[in-house]
Write an enzyme that holds these catalytic residues in place. Structure first.
Site, PDB file in Angstrom:
ATOM      1  N   SER A 199      43.025  49.198  43.235  1.00  0.00           N
ATOM      2  CA  SER A 199      44.118  48.560  42.501  1.00  0.00           C
ATOM      3  C   SER A 199      45.110  49.636  42.029  1.00  0.00           C
ATOM      4  O   SER A 199      45.667  50.357  42.863  1.00  0.00           O
ATOM      5  CB  SER A 199      43.545  47.743  41.341  1.00  0.00           C
ATOM      6  OG  SER A 199      44.504  46.833  40.830  1.00  0.00           O
ATOM      7  N   ASP A 212      44.395  38.430  48.563  1.00  0.00           N
ATOM      8  CA  ASP A 212      44.273  38.981  47.212  1.00  0.00           C
ATOM      9  C   ASP A 212      45.539  38.646  46.427  1.00  0.00           C
ATOM     10  O   ASP A 212      46.636  39.048  46.811  1.00  0.00           O
ATOM     11  CB  ASP A 212      44.088  40.496  47.310  1.00  0.00           C
ATOM     12  CG  ASP A 212      44.017  41.208  45.968  1.00  0.00           C
ATOM     13  OD1 ASP A 212      44.147  40.544  44.923  1.00  0.00           O
ATOM     14  OD2 ASP A 212      43.839  42.441  45.969  1.00  0.00           O
ATOM     15  N   HIS A 262      40.098  40.245  44.712  1.00  0.00           N
ATOM     16  CA  HIS A 262      40.649  41.565  44.438  1.00  0.00           C
ATOM     17  C   HIS A 262      39.507  42.576  44.381  1.00  0.00           C
ATOM     18  O   HIS A 262      38.548  42.403  43.630  1.00  0.00           O
ATOM     19  CB  HIS A 262      41.380  41.514  43.088  1.00  0.00           C
ATOM     20  CG  HIS A 262      42.037  42.787  42.687  1.00  0.00           C
ATOM     21  ND1 HIS A 262      43.035  43.373  43.437  1.00  0.00           N
ATOM     22  CD2 HIS A 262      41.871  43.583  41.594  1.00  0.00           C
ATOM     23  CE1 HIS A 262      43.460  44.471  42.822  1.00  0.00           C
ATOM     24  NE2 HIS A 262      42.754  44.626  41.714  1.00  0.00           N
TER      25      HIS A 262
END
Length: 497
Positions: free
Chosen positions: A216, A429, A458
């Site tokens: 991320s 995602d 995610h």
């Protein structure tokens, strides 16, 4: 800016000494020498791995402003789990970052390593660290953040001119609170400075090059490291990729993706009406969802209102294994009026959450120019034309419209001089849409994209349990095997409740 949180006897002090520093890449001047790290016991926030593995922690002193190394320094908290294999298997160090910005990385050396393929655990010392402004590394403090931690909080979706003015006022007050709390460090809690911290950590560890796994926001940090120190990279895996765009545009793209994901959730819940009882069509489930939100907005339950509800939805939409809990919570509230199934276990106004939210806004606003207030309102109206009830919890960068420090440039990301990087993405995602991975790939020539198709969550590598993804990443990290082309893996589809 406060100093690093210390627990007596748990984090060992730095000792004097230096490790040799190789010449920097030709595009940058040589960095100052970094002190050696000495490891000892860890704070209570770091779990112990199963024996015979062990975790150890230390601190590294780095300049607040790397361009002025003679000035104020801060301490970074660092953790290490040594490689479990033989010396012949060892491949060096693997720095890891869990995301954010604002996430604590100190325990991640243990928690993420536990999920990595055994070949990776045997090959690498896994290194976690709290990036500056987070956790135990000079944590950011923005005080009340314009009322962000009030319970119930202000409805995050302004629906008229008065609400829009209130929304902008809360952004202004948040920016003022952060300027007061973070002070002169405001320009320096940036991704670029954190990337330079990483290179100081590399030097302190005595490594010529590092390998890196960032998830991320960790992918954004890795891309920033690649831009500044491309020749210091051995291997780099960037998972659930934040694209090379400014944070405000990213937040908008994420908010649109969340609308698509929520529609998928409505359809999935309707397909399992016998389990959840919220309706047999997506429209019926949406109506039930809206009844819950409207009711909580009008009559919060024990401090749980519209803002708290949207935070729960935002978190649940990011991982499909949380969908059952969200659907059950909606049904139970409609039947009983309780919010037990919707309220998160950890309080939003707790110390860790306050540090996360403060660091999140501070880093995003230090990474590049912010939007104008007029653009913020125009985009909010545009979102409400797409859907009258958007999920705007992830819209964090609008506060940069009032930020007291105005960066002149965006963070540099990626470099053609970097070695081949492995990018990993889930096809659907909603938190870091796959378009970001494709855009970053163009800035990293020779890199490969591993896509998990028919997946809606995610976090992919060593997270989704997919042998195709994990095998490709493990071969790359341990043997340097770069796929000849992009890799396409079959995902699990939507879950069965």
């Amino acid at each position: 800016m406060t100093t690093v949180v210390r627990r007596s006897g748990l984090l060992c002090a730095l000792a004097a000494g230096t490790a040799a520093l190789l010449p920097a890449s030709p595009a940058h001047a040589a960095a100052p020498r970094a002190p050696a790290l000495h490891f000892g016991a860890c704070p209570d926030s770091v779990p112990a791995p199963p024996a015979p593995d062990r975790v150890e922690c230390g601190e590294l002193s780095v300049p607040l402003d790397h361009d002025h190394p003679e000035g104020r320094h801060i301490r970074l908290a660092v953790s290490r789990v040594p490689a479990s294999g033989t010396s012949e298997e060892r491949r060096g160090v693997l720095l890891v970052n869990p995301g954010g910005p604002g996430g604590s990385g100190l325990p991640y050396a243990v928690t993420k390593r536990a999920k990595l393929p055994e070949s990776v655990r045997r090959a690498y010392d896994v290194i976690g660290f709290d990036p500056r402004g987070t956790g135990h590394s000079a944590p950011a403090d923005c005080g009340p953040m314009g009322g962000l931690f009030d319970a119930p909080g202000r409805d995050p979706v302004p629906k008229d001119h008065a609400a829009e003015r209130g929304y902008l006022d809360s952004l202004r007050r948040t920016a003022d609170d952060c300027a007061t709390g973070v002070g002169t460090a405001l320009p320096h809690l940036s991704t670029t400075e954190t990337a330079r911290d990483m290179d100081a950590l590399r030097t302190a560890l005595g490594e010529r090059r590092i390998s890196y796994l960032g998830v991320s926001y960790g992918s954004y940090l890795g891309a920033a490291y690649a831009a500044r120190f491309p020749h210091r990279i051995r291997h780099m895996v960037l998972d659930s990729v934040v694209g090379p765009e400014n944070w405000y545009d990213f937040d908008l793209r994420q908010s649109r993706a969340l609308l698509r994901q929520r529609d998928t959730f409505f359809g999935w819940t309707a397909a399992h009406d016998k389990r959840f009882g919220l309706g047999s069509s997506a429209a019926e489930v949406r109506a039930a969802y809206q009844r819950v939100r409207d009711g909580l907005a009008a009559r919060p339950v024990d401090g749980f209102g519209a803002a708290e509800f949207d935070r729960t939805v935002y978190r649940a939409l990011g991982r499909t294994e949380r969908w059952v809990g969200l659907a059950d919570g909606l049904r139970d509230h409609l039947r009983t009026g309780k919010v037990t199934g919707l309220r998160p276990a950890d309080p939003f106004d707790g110390a860790a959450s306050r540090t996360y939210e403060a660091a999140n806004r501070t880093v995003k606003c230090a990474d590049g120019p912010g939007p104008t207030p007029a653009r913020v309102i125009a985009d909010l109206r545009r979102m409400r034309r797409l859907d009258p009830h958007p999920v705007l919890t992830g819209m964090e960068a609008p506060v940069c419209a009032y930020w007291h420090h105005r960066p002149a440039h965006r963070t540099a990301l990626g470099s053609p001089a970097a070695p081949p990087v492995l990018l990993v993405a889930s096809d659907h995602d909603p938190v870091t849409p796959i378009a970001g991975a494709r855009a970053l790939q163009r800035r990293l020539p020779g890199s490969r994209l591993v896509t998990l198709h028919d997946d809606y969550s995610h976090g992919v590598f060593a997270s989704r349990g997919n042998a195709c993804v994990d095998g490709a990443a493990a071969a790359y990290l341990t043997a340097g095997t770069v796929p000849s082309a992009d890799v396409h893996c079959t995902g699990p589809g939507l879950p069965t409740p």
